[in-house]
Design a protein around this motif. Structure first.
Motif, PDB file in Angstrom:
ATOM      1  N   ASP A  53      -7.341   8.960  74.325  1.00 35.73           N
ATOM      2  CA  ASP A  53      -7.674   9.790  73.016  1.00 35.73           C
ATOM      3  C   ASP A  53      -6.746   8.734  71.791  1.00 35.73           C
ATOM      4  O   ASP A  53      -6.951   9.147  70.450  1.00 35.73           O
ATOM      5  CB  ASP A  53      -7.021  11.479  73.503  1.00 35.73           C
ATOM      6  CG  ASP A  53      -5.355  11.531  73.540  1.00 35.73           C
ATOM      7  OD1 ASP A  53      -4.889  10.763  72.933  1.00 35.73           O
ATOM      8  OD2 ASP A  53      -5.102  12.598  73.067  1.00 35.73           O
ATOM      9  N   ARG A 104     -16.631   9.045  68.537  1.00 40.20           N
ATOM     10  CA  ARG A 104     -17.562   9.953  69.587  1.00 40.20           C
ATOM     11  C   ARG A 104     -16.954  10.602  70.571  1.00 40.20           C
ATOM     12  O   ARG A 104     -16.785  12.433  70.313  1.00 40.20           O
ATOM     13  CB  ARG A 104     -18.683   9.065  70.110  1.00 40.20           C
ATOM     14  CG  ARG A 104     -19.324  10.304  70.630  1.00 40.20           C
ATOM     15  CD  ARG A 104     -20.831   9.895  71.466  1.00 40.20           C
ATOM     16  NE  ARG A 104     -20.303   9.575  72.780  1.00 40.20           N
ATOM     17  CZ  ARG A 104     -20.012   8.906  73.022  1.00 40.20           C
ATOM     18  NH1 ARG A 104     -21.088   7.779  73.293  1.00 40.20           N
ATOM     19  NH2 ARG A 104     -20.142   8.646  74.796  1.00 40.20           N
ATOM     20  N   GLU A 105     -15.856  10.636  71.167  1.00 42.06           N
ATOM     21  CA  GLU A 105     -14.931  11.724  72.365  1.00 42.06           C
ATOM     22  C   GLU A 105     -13.845  12.106  72.000  1.00 42.06           C
ATOM     23  O   GLU A 105     -13.788  13.367  71.898  1.00 42.06           O
ATOM     24  CB  GLU A 105     -14.939  10.906  73.839  1.00 42.06           C
ATOM     25  CG  GLU A 105     -15.726  10.484  74.489  1.00 42.06           C
ATOM     26  CD  GLU A 105     -15.808   9.736  75.935  1.00 42.06           C
ATOM     27  OE1 GLU A 105     -14.669   9.363  75.984  1.00 42.06           O
ATOM     28  OE2 GLU A 105     -16.714   9.642  76.257  1.00 42.06           O
ATOM     29  N   HIS A 106     -13.067  11.694  70.804  1.00 38.11           N
ATOM     30  CA  HIS A 106     -12.210  12.219  70.175  1.00 38.11           C
ATOM     31  C   HIS A 106     -12.073  12.360  68.807  1.00 38.11           C
ATOM     32  O   HIS A 106     -11.376  12.967  68.509  1.00 38.11           O
ATOM     33  CB  HIS A 106     -10.504  10.845  71.113  1.00 38.11           C
ATOM     34  CG  HIS A 106     -11.053  11.094  72.690  1.00 38.11           C
ATOM     35  ND1 HIS A 106     -10.310  11.665  73.145  1.00 38.11           N
ATOM     36  CD2 HIS A 106     -11.093  10.331  72.930  1.00 38.11           C
ATOM     37  CE1 HIS A 106      -9.904  11.271  74.389  1.00 38.11           C
ATOM     38  NE2 HIS A 106     -11.170  10.757  74.424  1.00 38.11           N
TER      39      HIS A 106
END
Length: 131
Positions: A53, A104-106
């Motif tokens: 992250d 996109r993920e974090h």
């Protein structure tokens, strides 16, 4: 706090972290307290010191900081430095792909939680509600 100047997103708050650190030093000086200085730890600029992250430390990052804290406190210990090996070179394109995946993920979920005034801890029961 650590020097986060190498992180494009967090670089914007680098000055605030530096001011926070200096205020903390002043308080520590007044109270004759020890300061464990993460800002001076150049090892923390290695991306492997950070979790995916990019906000929290990885296991190797925590280990490295623990060694520094024990040293600052002058505590004998058996912790050996962890050497993750040579960093594989990444092309500019690969680095941008990794940045897009991270965003996109974090980043996007974090922003959406802030906009919706929600926390990752909402609706999660405490692990140990009673002492």
């Amino acid at each position: 706090g650590p020097d986060i100047g190498m992180t494009p997103v967090l670089r914007r708050v680098r000055g605030k972290v530096a001011i926070y650190n200096e205020n903390l030093r002043a308080i520590a000086h007044r109270h004759d307290a020890i300061v464990a200085d993460m800002w001076a730890m150049t090892e923390l600029s290695d991306p492997r010191m950070w979790a995916p992250d990019r906000l929290h430390f990885s296991s190797i990052g925590h280990h490295t900081i623990a060694r520094m804290v024990l040293d600052a406190l002058n505590v004998d210990n058996a912790l050996e430095p962890l050497h993750p090996g040579a960093k594989p070179p990444a092309s500019w394109r690969q680095a941008r792909v990794e940045d897009a995946v991270w965003a996109r993920e974090h980043l996007v979920p974090w922003v959406l939680r802030r906009v919706r005034k929600r926390s990752t801890g909402d609706h999660i029961a405490p692990k140990r509600p009673e002492f």
